[in-house]
Scaffold this motif. Structure first.
Motif, PDB file in Angstrom:
ATOM      1  N   VAL A 170       1.003  -1.136  -0.023  1.00 16.61           N
ATOM      2  CA  VAL A 170      -0.001  -0.041  -0.208  1.00 16.61           C
ATOM      3  C   VAL A 170       0.969   1.224  -0.008  1.00 16.61           C
ATOM      4  CG1 VAL A 170      -1.527   1.368   1.236  1.00 16.61           C
ATOM      5  CG2 VAL A 170      -1.749  -1.101   1.070  1.00 16.61           C
ATOM      6  N   PHE A 171       1.782   1.286   0.758  1.00 16.86           N
ATOM      7  CA  PHE A 171       2.777   2.472   0.779  1.00 16.86           C
ATOM      8  C   PHE A 171       3.514   2.694  -0.403  1.00 16.86           C
ATOM      9  CE2 PHE A 171       7.289   3.912   1.506  1.00 16.86           C
ATOM     10  CZ  PHE A 171       6.970   5.157   2.024  1.00 16.86           C
ATOM     11  N   LEU A 172       4.083   1.632  -1.068  1.00 21.57           N
ATOM     12  CA  LEU A 172       4.885   1.810  -2.373  1.00 21.57           C
ATOM     13  C   LEU A 172       4.085   2.193  -3.528  1.00 21.57           C
ATOM     14  CD1 LEU A 172       7.167  -1.332  -2.218  1.00 21.57           C
ATOM     15  CD2 LEU A 172       7.817   1.102  -2.092  1.00 21.57           C
ATOM     16  N   TYR A 173       2.670   1.692  -3.525  1.00 28.79           N
ATOM     17  CA  TYR A 173       1.621   1.925  -4.323  1.00 28.79           C
ATOM     18  C   TYR A 173       1.318   3.467  -4.326  1.00 28.79           C
ATOM     19  CZ  TYR A 173      -2.657   2.568  -6.995  1.00 28.79           C
ATOM     20  OH  TYR A 173      -3.760   2.829  -7.787  1.00 28.79           O
ATOM     21  N   TRP A 174       0.977   4.139  -3.337  1.00 24.84           N
ATOM     22  CA  TRP A 174       0.757   5.236  -2.985  1.00 24.84           C
ATOM     23  C   TRP A 174       1.999   6.406  -3.373  1.00 24.84           C
ATOM     24  CZ3 TRP A 174      -4.075   6.528  -3.960  1.00 24.84           C
ATOM     25  CH2 TRP A 174      -4.993   5.780  -3.650  1.00 24.84           C
ATOM     26  N   PHE A 175       3.080   5.761  -2.778  1.00 28.92           N
ATOM     27  CA  PHE A 175       4.381   6.541  -3.017  1.00 28.92           C
ATOM     28  C   PHE A 175       4.642   6.845  -4.408  1.00 28.92           C
ATOM     29  CE2 PHE A 175       8.971   6.428  -3.901  1.00 28.92           C
ATOM     30  CZ  PHE A 175       9.176   7.387  -3.164  1.00 28.92           C
ATOM     31  N   PHE A 176       4.407   5.779  -5.369  1.00 30.86           N
ATOM     32  CA  PHE A 176       4.661   5.978  -6.866  1.00 30.86           C
ATOM     33  C   PHE A 176       3.601   6.674  -7.444  1.00 30.86           C
ATOM     34  CE2 PHE A 176       7.394   2.101  -6.180  1.00 30.86           C
ATOM     35  CZ  PHE A 176       8.700   2.594  -6.504  1.00 30.86           C
ATOM     36  N   MET A 177       2.407   6.367  -6.981  1.00 28.13           N
ATOM     37  CA  MET A 177       1.255   7.155  -7.504  1.00 28.13           C
ATOM     38  C   MET A 177       1.322   8.775  -7.544  1.00 28.13           C
ATOM     39  SD  MET A 177      -1.307   5.259  -9.023  1.00 28.13           S
ATOM     40  CE  MET A 177      -2.921   6.717  -8.818  1.00 28.13           C
ATOM     41  N   ASP A 178       1.953   9.074  -6.134  1.00 25.39           N
ATOM     42  CA  ASP A 178       1.955  10.753  -6.074  1.00 25.39           C
ATOM     43  C   ASP A 178       3.073  11.032  -7.046  1.00 25.39           C
ATOM     44  OD1 ASP A 178       0.279  10.571  -4.022  1.00 25.39           O
ATOM     45  OD2 ASP A 178       1.719  10.602  -2.278  1.00 25.39           O
ATOM     46  N   ARG A 179       4.020  10.284  -7.356  1.00 28.21           N
ATOM     47  CA  ARG A 179       4.993  10.615  -8.372  1.00 28.21           C
ATOM     48  C   ARG A 179       4.693  10.195  -9.931  1.00 28.21           C
ATOM     49  NH1 ARG A 179       6.539  10.193  -3.561  1.00 28.21           N
ATOM     50  NH2 ARG A 179       8.235  11.300  -2.558  1.00 28.21           N
ATOM     51  N   SER A 180       3.371   9.754 -10.099  1.00 25.37           N
ATOM     52  CA  SER A 180       3.073   9.515 -11.475  1.00 25.37           C
ATOM     53  C   SER A 180       3.830   8.456 -12.128  1.00 25.37           C
ATOM     54  CB  SER A 180       2.905  10.737 -12.296  1.00 25.37           C
ATOM     55  OG  SER A 180       2.344  11.752 -11.686  1.00 25.37           O
ATOM     56  N   VAL A 181       4.285   7.591 -11.052  1.00 28.85           N
ATOM     57  CA  VAL A 181       5.145   6.603 -11.774  1.00 28.85           C
ATOM     58  C   VAL A 181       3.880   4.985 -11.838  1.00 28.85           C
ATOM     59  CG1 VAL A 181       6.998   4.877 -11.486  1.00 28.85           C
ATOM     60  CG2 VAL A 181       7.191   7.473 -10.833  1.00 28.85           C
ATOM     61  N   HIS A 182       3.853   4.707 -12.927  1.00 26.21           N
ATOM     62  CA  HIS A 182       3.022   3.316 -13.139  1.00 26.21           C
ATOM     63  C   HIS A 182       3.649   2.033 -12.464  1.00 26.21           C
ATOM     64  CE1 HIS A 182       0.465   0.672 -14.950  1.00 26.21           C
ATOM     65  NE2 HIS A 182       1.472   0.054 -15.475  1.00 26.21           N
ATOM     66  N   THR A 183       2.875   1.660 -11.731  1.00 27.92           N
ATOM     67  CA  THR A 183       3.403   0.216 -11.173  1.00 27.92           C
ATOM     68  C   THR A 183       2.374  -0.858 -11.473  1.00 27.92           C
ATOM     69  OG1 THR A 183       2.013   0.775  -9.124  1.00 27.92           O
ATOM     70  CG2 THR A 183       4.604   1.518  -9.116  1.00 27.92           C
ATOM     71  N   GLY A 184       2.877  -2.057 -11.341  1.00 28.24           N
ATOM     72  CA  GLY A 184       2.135  -3.312 -11.659  1.00 28.24           C
ATOM     73  C   GLY A 184       1.960  -4.162 -10.287  1.00 28.24           C
ATOM     74  N   ILE A 185       1.290  -5.402 -10.654  1.00 25.24           N
ATOM     75  CA  ILE A 185       0.957  -6.352  -9.719  1.00 25.24           C
ATOM     76  C   ILE A 185       2.258  -6.760  -9.130  1.00 25.24           C
ATOM     77  CG2 ILE A 185       0.810  -8.429 -11.072  1.00 25.24           C
ATOM     78  CD1 ILE A 185      -1.607  -7.368  -8.427  1.00 25.24           C
ATOM     79  N   ALA A 186       3.395  -6.308  -9.786  1.00 24.73           N
ATOM     80  CA  ALA A 186       4.535  -7.019  -9.132  1.00 24.73           C
ATOM     81  C   ALA A 186       4.974  -6.541  -7.643  1.00 24.73           C
ATOM     82  CB  ALA A 186       5.807  -6.893 -10.130  1.00 24.73           C
ATOM     83  N   LEU A 187       4.192  -5.323  -7.340  1.00 29.41           N
ATOM     84  CA  LEU A 187       4.246  -5.025  -6.187  1.00 29.41           C
ATOM     85  C   LEU A 187       3.895  -5.829  -5.244  1.00 29.41           C
ATOM     86  CD1 LEU A 187       3.191  -0.949  -6.221  1.00 29.41           C
ATOM     87  CD2 LEU A 187       5.364  -2.137  -5.652  1.00 29.41           C
ATOM     88  N   ALA A 188       2.717  -6.583  -5.640  1.00 30.11           N
ATOM     89  CA  ALA A 188       2.195  -7.645  -4.612  1.00 30.11           C
ATOM     90  C   ALA A 188       3.053  -8.600  -4.260  1.00 30.11           C
ATOM     91  CB  ALA A 188       0.972  -8.242  -5.110  1.00 30.11           C
ATOM     92  N   ALA A 189       3.962  -9.324  -5.412  1.00 29.75           N
ATOM     93  CA  ALA A 189       4.986 -10.104  -5.224  1.00 29.75           C
ATOM     94  C   ALA A 189       6.135  -9.638  -4.180  1.00 29.75           C
ATOM     95  CB  ALA A 189       5.523 -10.640  -6.534  1.00 29.75           C
ATOM     96  N   ALA A 190       6.424  -8.514  -4.367  1.00 30.15           N
ATOM     97  CA  ALA A 190       7.449  -7.740  -3.636  1.00 30.15           C
ATOM     98  C   ALA A 190       6.844  -7.636  -2.060  1.00 30.15           C
ATOM     99  CB  ALA A 190       7.797  -6.379  -3.693  1.00 30.15           C
ATOM    100  N   GLY A 191       5.429  -7.678  -1.860  1.00 29.92           N
ATOM    101  CA  GLY A 191       5.015  -7.579  -0.570  1.00 29.92           C
ATOM    102  C   GLY A 191       5.426  -8.766   0.246  1.00 29.92           C
ATOM    103  N   ILE A 192       5.348 -10.137  -0.655  1.00 27.54           N
ATOM    104  CA  ILE A 192       5.296 -11.279   0.003  1.00 27.54           C
ATOM    105  C   ILE A 192       6.734 -11.327   0.505  1.00 27.54           C
ATOM    106  CG2 ILE A 192       5.588 -13.742  -0.606  1.00 27.54           C
ATOM    107  CD1 ILE A 192       2.891 -13.536  -2.079  1.00 27.54           C
ATOM    108  N   VAL A 193       7.762 -10.830  -0.162  1.00 34.47           N
ATOM    109  CA  VAL A 193       9.059 -10.841   0.032  1.00 34.47           C
ATOM    110  C   VAL A 193       9.470  -9.996   1.364  1.00 34.47           C
ATOM    111  CG1 VAL A 193      11.604 -10.530  -0.437  1.00 34.47           C
ATOM    112  CG2 VAL A 193       9.796 -11.253  -2.320  1.00 34.47           C
TER     113      VAL A 193
END
Length: 440
Positions: A170-193
């Protein structure tokens, strides 16, 4: 009475943690579906069986073996045997994890194209592989403490893992959204790590602090060889069972979107339907099983201890009470989900399909919530081969529905297969336990 109180106390702690983590996971899945879309959730769910397969090979059987060995050693007051089993299982599991992590990172493209049929899964596999060493550390220490019936650390580690996983994404998603950086579902995999790393480090720190890892050299080499032999004797059939089950589950996961296309859906519609089922409806139906899973977890060491003492009447009493408790809970939630399924689908997921899936899946709740405890009893009795056969039978019914029913009836055919699978596992477990106690 002591055994009953121990099960209730341990199950309460694990249930409380399970409810909290599942609530977090429940809303987390809603967040994923809205942030990344149903198709991306479907991709994530498609890649996950490979990770689950590797984890099963590295740790699933070893975790259960450590728990059962620790419980038996505790009953016999043999701490040396406990330590030998823990160290042996931990070392073996970690070596396997590093080997598979390197293999996945090297062959991610091949696995995603050849086995998953979806090249977009390759980056997810690379990220997920990084979680393997941490997840097996967490798993082995979890099994050790469950075998000692010390549920505080397992509960807190689960809570920490889920909190870090969800919080990081959630933090990384909003962090990148505020900077207009597109993120994908790979964030969910990083969350597991991130979650597994936090849980593993927490478990290791507490294990060392408690002195359970102190002075391993005091035990002779022969003790470790004996401990490894004991772990392998229990873990090999369990690991074989889990690996085969995960292979079959991987076949099942990969085949569902393909067979949905054979039914007439497009590739995007197939992934979306699969994402709704596995990322929304199933977690909703599985949510109340936090309690029964906790009971099943505590049953394994309890049954192992009772078996060592040979108190058959006590074991029968424990099994009967647990059975009626889980089955009654399943009936209650079955009725609740049938009544509220459409409402839940519309309110939480904004999906009419999710509501329909929830209502259909609700009918398997009495079997689903009881089966975990019945299989836990079989593993506690050391009947891992029987548990394996029962699980395979149920999964083959599910795969049969994928290949035979989905092309004819769509996803509804698979839902029927899930119900038949859970009913079959329920009937087979009861039949074997009746035979087992009749022959004693």
């Amino acid at each position: 009475m002591i055994q009953k109180n121990t099960i209730i106390k341990g199950a309460f702690v694990l249930t409380l943690t399970g409810v909290v983590t599942r609530l977090m996971g429940f809303f987390y899945r809603i967040f994923l579906s809205r942030a990344f879309g149903e198709e991306s959730v479907g991709l994530y769910q498609l890649a996950f069986p490979i990770y689950a397969l590797c984890f099963s090979f590295c740790a699933a059987g070893i975790e259960t073996a450590i728990a059962r060995s620790t419980a038996a050693s505790r009953s016999l007051k043999d701490p040396g045997r406990t330590k030998a089993a823990l160290y042996s299982g931990f070392t073996l599991s970690l070596l396997l994890a590093f080997a598979l992590m390197l293999f996945i990172q090297k062959e991610a493209d091949y696995l995603s194209c050849r086995f998953l049929g979806e090249p977009r899964c390759a980056p997810l596999l690379v990220i997920l592989s990084l979680a393997l060493p941490f997840s097996v550390m967490h798993s082995c220490i979890y099994g050790y403490y469950i075998g000692q019936k010390r549920t505080k650390l397992p509960a807190l580690s689960q809570l920490l893992e889920q909190t870090v996983r969800v919080g990081a994404v959630v933090f990384l998603y909003w962090f990148f959204m505020d900077r207009s950086v597109h993120t994908g579902i790979a964030l969910a995999a990083a969350g597991i790590v991130a979650g597994e790393a936090a849980a593993a480090l927490y478990c290791l720190g507490n294990l060392r602090k408690a002195g359970d890892m102190a002075s391993p050299e005091r035990l002779p080499l022969g003790a470790y060889k004996k401990g490894l032999g004991e772990i392998l004797s229990l873990a090999v059939p369990l690991t074989g069972s889990r690996v085969l089950l995960n292979i079959l589950q991987s076949v099942e996961a990969v085949s569902i979107p393909v067979k949905l296309q054979a039914f007439g859906l497009s590739a995007g519609e197939s992934l979306s339907t699969y994402g709704v089922l596995t990322g929304m409806a199933l977690p909703c139906v599985l949510f109340p099983s936090a309690m029964t899973n906790s009971i099943a977890t505590m049953l394994l060491p309890t049954v192992a201890e009772i078996q060592v003492t040979g108190d058959v009447p006590a074991m029968k009493r424990v099994i009967k009470k647990v059975f009626f408790c889980c089955f009654s809970l399943g009936l209650l939630f079955c009725l609740a989900l049938v009544v509220t399924g459409n409402f839940i689908g519309r309110l939480l997921f904004h999906s009419a399909a999710a509501g329909h899936f929830i209502i259909t899946l609700a009918w398997m709740c009495p079997f689903l919530y009881t089966n975990g405890c019945l299989l836990g009893i079989l593993n506690g009795l050391g009947k891992t081969n029987i548990s394996f056969a029962v699980n395979v039978t149920g999964l083959l019914l599910r795969i049969g529905s994928v290949f035979l029913l989905i092309p004819l009836f769509g996803i509804q055919g698979y839902l029927w297969g899930l119900l038949a699978s859970q009913a079959a596992v329920f009937a087979l477990c009861l039949a074997y336990l009746r035979f087992f106690f009749f022959t004693l």
